[in-house]
Design an enzyme around this catalytic site. Structure first.
Site, PDB file in Angstrom:
ATOM      1  N   PRO A  94      13.132   8.567  -0.575  1.00  0.00           N
ATOM      2  CA  PRO A  94      13.247   9.131   0.954  1.00  0.00           C
ATOM      3  C   PRO A  94      14.585  10.053   1.074  1.00  0.00           C
ATOM      4  O   PRO A  94      14.519  10.713   2.150  1.00  0.00           O
ATOM      5  CB  PRO A  94      13.892   7.541   1.524  1.00  0.00           C
ATOM      6  N   GLU A 122      15.743  -0.873  -4.047  1.00  0.00           N
ATOM      7  CA  GLU A 122      16.817  -0.204  -3.143  1.00  0.00           C
ATOM      8  C   GLU A 122      16.863   1.453  -3.667  1.00  0.00           C
ATOM      9  O   GLU A 122      17.328   2.392  -2.957  1.00  0.00           O
ATOM     10  CB  GLU A 122      18.136  -0.581  -3.106  1.00  0.00           C
ATOM     11  N   ARG A 160      -6.964  18.896  -3.779  1.00  0.00           N
ATOM     12  CA  ARG A 160      -7.726  19.716  -3.178  1.00  0.00           C
ATOM     13  C   ARG A 160      -7.555  21.196  -3.142  1.00  0.00           C
ATOM     14  O   ARG A 160      -8.353  22.105  -2.590  1.00  0.00           O
ATOM     15  CB  ARG A 160      -7.950  19.202  -1.888  1.00  0.00           C
ATOM     16  N   ASP A 175      -9.259  29.328   4.937  1.00  0.00           N
ATOM     17  CA  ASP A 175      -9.044  30.591   5.270  1.00  0.00           C
ATOM     18  C   ASP A 175      -8.827  30.547   6.654  1.00  0.00           C
ATOM     19  O   ASP A 175      -7.800  30.757   7.580  1.00  0.00           O
ATOM     20  CB  ASP A 175      -9.865  31.622   4.667  1.00  0.00           C
TER      21      ASP A 175
HETATM   22  C1  9D3 Z   1      18.980   1.452   2.730  1.00  0.00           C
HETATM   23  C2  9D3 Z   1      18.246   2.782   2.889  1.00  0.00           C
HETATM   24  N1  9D3 Z   1      17.043   2.809   2.686  1.00  0.00           N
HETATM   25  C3  9D3 Z   1      16.488   4.174   2.714  1.00  0.00           C
HETATM   26  C4  9D3 Z   1      15.978   4.607   4.166  1.00  0.00           C
HETATM   27  C5  9D3 Z   1      16.609   2.385   1.436  1.00  0.00           C
HETATM   28  C6  9D3 Z   1      15.109   2.291   1.032  1.00  0.00           C
HETATM   29  C7  9D3 Z   1      14.186   2.622   1.847  1.00  0.00           C
HETATM   30  C8  9D3 Z   1      12.772   2.867   1.186  1.00  0.00           C
HETATM   31  C9  9D3 Z   1      14.945   2.552  -0.479  1.00  0.00           C
HETATM   32  C10 9D3 Z   1      13.772   2.823  -0.856  1.00  0.00           C
HETATM   33  C11 9D3 Z   1      12.572   2.996  -0.019  1.00  0.00           C
HETATM   34  C12 9D3 Z   1      11.364   3.084  -0.652  1.00  0.00           C
HETATM   35  N2  9D3 Z   1      10.892   4.396  -0.368  1.00  0.00           N
HETATM   36  C13 9D3 Z   1      10.252   5.317  -1.131  1.00  0.00           C
HETATM   37  O1  9D3 Z   1      10.539   4.998  -2.259  1.00  0.00           O
HETATM   38  C14 9D3 Z   1       9.783   6.777  -0.462  1.00  0.00           C
HETATM   39  C15 9D3 Z   1       9.818   7.174   0.669  1.00  0.00           C
HETATM   40  C16 9D3 Z   1       9.920   6.507   1.956  1.00  0.00           C
HETATM   41  O2  9D3 Z   1      10.686   5.572   2.031  1.00  0.00           O
HETATM   42  N3  9D3 Z   1       9.821   7.478   3.004  1.00  0.00           N
HETATM   43  C17 9D3 Z   1       9.236   8.711   2.947  1.00  0.00           C
HETATM   44  N4  9D3 Z   1       8.947   9.224   1.936  1.00  0.00           N
HETATM   45  C18 9D3 Z   1       9.200   8.463   0.678  1.00  0.00           C
HETATM   46  S1  9D3 Z   1       8.730   9.088  -0.880  1.00  0.00           S
HETATM   47  C19 9D3 Z   1       9.126   7.294  -1.589  1.00  0.00           C
END
Ligand code: 9D3
Length: 237
Positions: A94, A122, A160, A175
């Site tokens: 995230p 987490e 792709r 294109d």
């Molecule tokens: C307490 C804060 N949280 C973050 C918003 C904790 C948290 C949320 C979600 C920790 C890990 C995750 C798991 N998400 C991913 O690993 C993740 C992700 C996402 O949640 N949103 C957009 N892209 C991605 S890429 C990996």
């Protein structure tokens, strides 16, 4: 291109790369995709992949040791400066840079070996990012439960774009005029369905007129829901 996915849920990927363009690209030898269970690189007797956060707090953090061992197995080294040319290790997180078509194009055009690390819990011990990771990628501003669905999105968008992955009938979509805009509406038979008519312009055989209509519909749609694309704020669709 070779793609390695590191995950604690390898079964998540059992079928997901076996359809459509990705399947064809694999069969054609354009891409090789391997999924690795991070747990198999844990060396303690309980095969632990996570532990409690230093400093306290809720949830668990992915331990560094199994991830370092997995990178050594798939890249040959855990020294980022010594990764072979064309190799990149990407963390799905995230906290990552929002993934855009421009990044997909860059990866497809420049890399020969992509390694994706799927976080869970987490988070992942920061030493993985500090020592192993070349780039952190997020797929958008919403919370998902782990990096696995994000890895699928990233792999699909890259594969792709690899030369030869799209059949000749679909390659045109890459294109054409619609570059950077949302697509125009599409219709097929019947010309009238439950009282809903296909726009006349598509039935009259005037191809100049049809292209004008499509361009104008694409622009109208983009203006109404994705103004950011018109301002060039969303890179290279
Ligand atoms: C307490 C804060 N949280 C973050 C918003 C904790 C948290 C949320 C979600 C920790 C890990 C995750 C798991 N998400 C991913 O690993 C993740 C992700 C996402 O949640 N949103 C957009 N892209 C991605 S890429 C990996």
């Amino acid at each position: 291109m070779k793609i390695d996915v590191l995950t604690i849920f390898p079964e998540f990927f059992e079928k997901v790369f076996d359809f459509g363009i990705i399947r064809r690209a694999k069969l054609a030898g354009i891409v090789e995709i391997n999924v690795h269970d991070i747990r198999e690189f844990a060396t303690d007797k309980h095969k632990m992949v996570d532990d409690r956060p230093f400093g306290g707090g809720d949830g668990m953090v992915m331990k560094p040791e199994p991830i370092f061992a997995a990178i050594e197995a798939v890249v040959g080294t855990s020294e980022r400066d010594n990764y072979p040319a064309g190799t990149s290790v990407v963390m799905l997180s995230p906290q990552g840079r929002p993934f855009k078509q421009a990044a997909a194009k860059e990866i497809a055009g420049e890399l020969t070996h992509l390694v994706l690390i799927c976080g869970r819990y987490e988070g992942v011990d920061e030493r993985v990012n500090d020592a192993l990771v070349n780039a952190e990628i997020s797929i958008g501003d919403y919370v998902i439960s782990g990096g696995e669905p994000a890895a699928v999105v990233v792999v699909d968008s890259i594969v792709r774009l690899l030369p030869g992955a799209l059949g000749s009938d679909t390659s045109a979509e890459n294109d054409s005029f619609s570059d950077g805009l949302l697509d125009c509406p599409h219709y097929t038979r019947p010309a009238e369905f439950r009282g809903m008519k296909v726009p006349d312009v598509l039935l009259n055989g005037n191809h100049a007129e049809i292209e004008k209509w499509r361009a104008s519909k694409a622009l109208e749609k983009t203006r109404s829901i994705r103004e950011d694309l018109l301002k060039g704020e969303n890179g290279d669709m």
